[in-house]
Design an enzyme around this catalytic site. Structure first.
Site, PDB file in Angstrom:
ATOM      1  NE  ARG A 234      38.037  31.600  31.050  1.00  0.00           N
ATOM      2  CZ  ARG A 234      37.383  31.666  32.202  1.00  0.00           C
ATOM      3  NH1 ARG A 234      37.838  32.451  33.178  1.00  0.00           N
ATOM      4  NH2 ARG A 234      36.278  30.958  32.387  1.00  0.00           N
ATOM      5  CG  ASP A 258      42.390  35.363  39.730  1.00  0.00           C
ATOM      6  OD1 ASP A 258      43.025  34.990  40.737  1.00  0.00           O
ATOM      7  OD2 ASP A 258      41.294  34.866  39.394  1.00  0.00           O
ATOM      8  CD  GLU A 263      44.556  29.782  34.515  1.00  0.00           C
ATOM      9  OE1 GLU A 263      43.496  29.337  34.987  1.00  0.00           O
ATOM     10  OE2 GLU A 263      44.801  30.996  34.422  1.00  0.00           O
ATOM     11  CG  HIS A 295      41.551  31.099  37.361  1.00  0.00           C
ATOM     12  ND1 HIS A 295      41.798  30.904  36.025  1.00  0.00           N
ATOM     13  CD2 HIS A 295      40.287  31.570  37.431  1.00  0.00           C
ATOM     14  CE1 HIS A 295      40.722  31.215  35.323  1.00  0.00           C
ATOM     15  NE2 HIS A 295      39.788  31.621  36.157  1.00  0.00           N
TER      16      HIS A 295
END
Length: 331
Positions: A234, A258, A263, A295
């Site tokens: 996260r 990621d 985001e 992500h």
């Protein structure tokens, strides 16, 4: 029984159709995400299935209660974007997909680390500009490194197996210890001890209030010089400005990410004709020792199939039985 599934992508439709044929349940798939403008589409349904990165607001659960819908199933693991108080007040039962493919996420994290260790982004940049010399971009070998794994659940365990396959040494930290890993002597007692011992820090924990900005200036200062950072969990686990400062100083040699703490509105959006208006992200993205994926670590065919079909199984169970094996208790 009628289920509405929000945010269904083209790649999910075959697995949804397969489930419908097998279970003989009416499922209406809509491409829109679940928000205040689309919740009214759920009226008349018995359950809702959804997946999205943006928050689920409290009014959605008030509407669900008004419509008599008390079964809400996520197609993902995390519930950090779900307002617990609204879920509880409106008597909504919620489920998630706790393990759609731990290997998918673990594999990408190791892949990106390998690319950083062998300076692949740097070589690509040089070669695209006509420079085919290898010096001075000498690489490192994973088999010579110590990996600090924070979080030893399903994904963390999958990552450990892969790292060990390359011959790397593992140091692990988790509040809830795995007996097998503890027997193998992999755990340390504090994060500070882990930071001081490892060449790579990889995060595989959920986002909680207690671990917000787990990797901050203090944490980076406790690490070895030239450490590599992996975040496939996260975005809020890392203080991005502190990471940028650590990259500038050389404390951090590279990062593979990621997730990003801001985001929403950046990932899973086509920015071809609309530049990203986030200077912190743009700073991070411009660096050749930082590799970013949007992500998408979960995004494999086996994982997508599991996310769709397990979520539908969960929703069906919540509607029929009032409970699911993957029901989540929000406090």
């Amino acid at each position: 029984m009628k289920i509405i599934a929000y945010g269904i992508r083209d790649d999910e439709e075959p697995y949804l159709d397969e489930w419908v044929e097998k279970n003989n349940v009416e499922v209406t798939a809509v491409s829109e995400l679940l928000d205040s403008t689309t919740i009214d589409q759920a009226e008349g349904f018995d359950g809702i299935v959804a997946y999205q990165q943006k928050p689920y607001t409290s009014d959605l659960f008030e509407k669900m209660n008004k419509f008599g819908i008390h079964s809400f199933s996520l197609r993902n693991v995390g519930v950090d974007n779900v307002p617990a108080e609204a879920v509880i007040q409106n008597k909504i039962k919620i489920s998630n997909v706790p393990a759609y493919s731990p290997s998918a996420i673990a594999e990408l994290s190791v892949t990106q680390l390998l690319a950083l260790l062998r300076k692949i982004p740097e070589f690509e940049y040089k070669m695209n500009h006509g420079d085919f010399r290898w010096e001075p971009d000498i690489g490192l070998e994973l088999n010579q490194m110590t990996i600090g794994v924070i979080g030893t659940g399903r994904i963390g365990r999958a990552a450990i197996d892969i790292f060990q396959g390359f011959g790397a040494k593992i140091v692990a930290y988790d509040v809830f210890r795995n007996p097998e890993l503890e027997k193998a002597g992999l755990y340390v007692d504090t994060l500070e001890e882990l930071y001081q011992k490892v060449d790579v820090v990889t995060l595989h924990v959920p986002a909680l209030k207690d671990n917000y900005h787990m990797l901050d200036e203090k944490a980076f200062n406790q690490m070895k010089d030239g450490v590599f950072i992996l975040n496939y969990a996260r975005g809020t686990l890392i203080d991005t400005q502190a990471l940028l400062n650590a990259l500038d100083s050389g404390k951090v040699a590279g990062a593979a990410l990621d997730t990003y703490e801001n985001e929403v509105g950046i990932f899973d959006v086509d920015h071809k004709d609309q530049p990203i208006q986030d200077p912190v992200f743009n700073n991070l993205f411009a660096r050749r020792n930082v590799m970013i994926t949007p992500h998408s670590a979960f995004y494999t065919r086996p994982a997508v199939k599991n996310m769709v079909q397990i979520a539908l199984d969960n929703n069906k169970a919540l509607i029929e039985k009032g409970s699911s094996a993957n029901e989540v208790e929000l406090a």
